[in-house]
Design an enzyme around this catalytic site. Sequence first.
Site, short mmCIF file in Angstrom:
data_model
loop_
_atom_site.label_atom_id
_atom_site.label_comp_id
_atom_site.label_asym_id
_atom_site.label_seq_id
_atom_site.Cartn_x
_atom_site.Cartn_y
_atom_site.Cartn_z
N ASP A 56 -35.10 -51.83 -10.44
CA ASP A 56 -34.00 -50.64 -10.45
C ASP A 56 -32.67 -51.46 -11.30
OD1 ASP A 56 -33.51 -47.78 -8.47
OD2 ASP A 56 -31.79 -49.03 -9.01
N HIS B 80 -31.21 -49.77 -0.79
CA HIS B 80 -29.92 -49.92 -0.84
C HIS B 80 -29.00 -49.88 0.96
CE1 HIS B 80 -28.95 -49.77 -4.74
NE2 HIS B 80 -29.04 -48.76 -5.22
N HIS C 272 -30.23 -50.91 -10.76
CA HIS C 272 -28.99 -51.02 -9.47
C HIS C 272 -29.28 -52.07 -8.64
CE1 HIS C 272 -28.24 -46.91 -10.42
NE2 HIS C 272 -26.06 -47.12 -10.18
N ASP D 297 -34.46 -45.67 -13.59
CA ASP D 297 -33.52 -45.51 -14.42
C ASP D 297 -33.22 -46.40 -15.05
OD1 ASP D 297 -33.20 -47.69 -11.68
OD2 ASP D 297 -32.30 -45.90 -11.15
#
Length: 314
Positions: free
Chosen positions: A162, A125, A164, A246
């Site tokens: 992931d 990120h 996200h 996740d």
Amino acid sequence: MTTALYMHEDCNAHVTPSGHPERVERLEAVAAALSQDRFTDLQRRDTPLAMRAELLRCHPESYIAMVESSVPAQGSRALDADTHLSSGSWTAALRAVGAAVAAVDAVVAGEVTNAFCATRPPGHHAETAKPMGFCLFGNVAIAAKHALDHHGLTRVAVVDFDVHHGNGTQDLLWNEARALFVSSHQMPLWPGTGDSDETGAHGNVMNLPLPPGTDGIGFRRTWENHGLPALDAFAPELIVISAGFDAHEDDPLAELRLRETDFAWITNALCDLADTHAGGCVVSILEGGYDLKALAASAAAHVEVLMRRGHQPT
């Protein structure tokens, strides 16, 4: 040939506030899982501190200096609502980047077939000059740029599963024609980026948004129909993985429904592509995963595939 593992206790010195999901216990859970007897053949390697020149491959000096100067002597300091620093965060971040770079060096040199970096803080990120979502530096993007600029590779694929979207990796590689970034992620979900029409400056970004509730069947179908064919056509000389776990059905931060077998499946599929185009060369770097039991089991399944494939002739 075998699989290398990069870990370092300094990564546990990055301490987040009580109740924060990206916590020391995550890495402890992964370390415990990888200490089981079936992982004795892992080649456990030293994890160096990254040189500043490696950070500069993706981030300006002004940003690097801001992060370094923001580290508190004690307690915690927030860079944003999600991203925090403790006294050990700078060293931990340098170990995370250093592991990624060292793994690329070992894999490209043929010392090992593939590698897994069990480090934190995560990185996908972190944008060019902005910390976000628990991340300080773009570990995966720096690894890709190191492979391209230091080792002279001409095509590096970065794959992110992931839950996200890896907005930071996308930002850091947006203008990099020598890299292909392919990401599957839940949408809608924070950070809100990752639409399929975000394709990079050179058509070098492919986003595969998945609706909440997507299970392993939908995940595999999306990769089989879109992500894997794109990677095959790109013919990468190295595959770098943002290994976030996740998207597991037990993870508290999202709503995909993957299981350990799905993470093993995508790992095996990526190793197939690496065998075809890259002599088996894969570097995997830990990202998210916030249910400790699911994270440990998923990381173990991922590394088991890397080990099995690392011992196979390409």
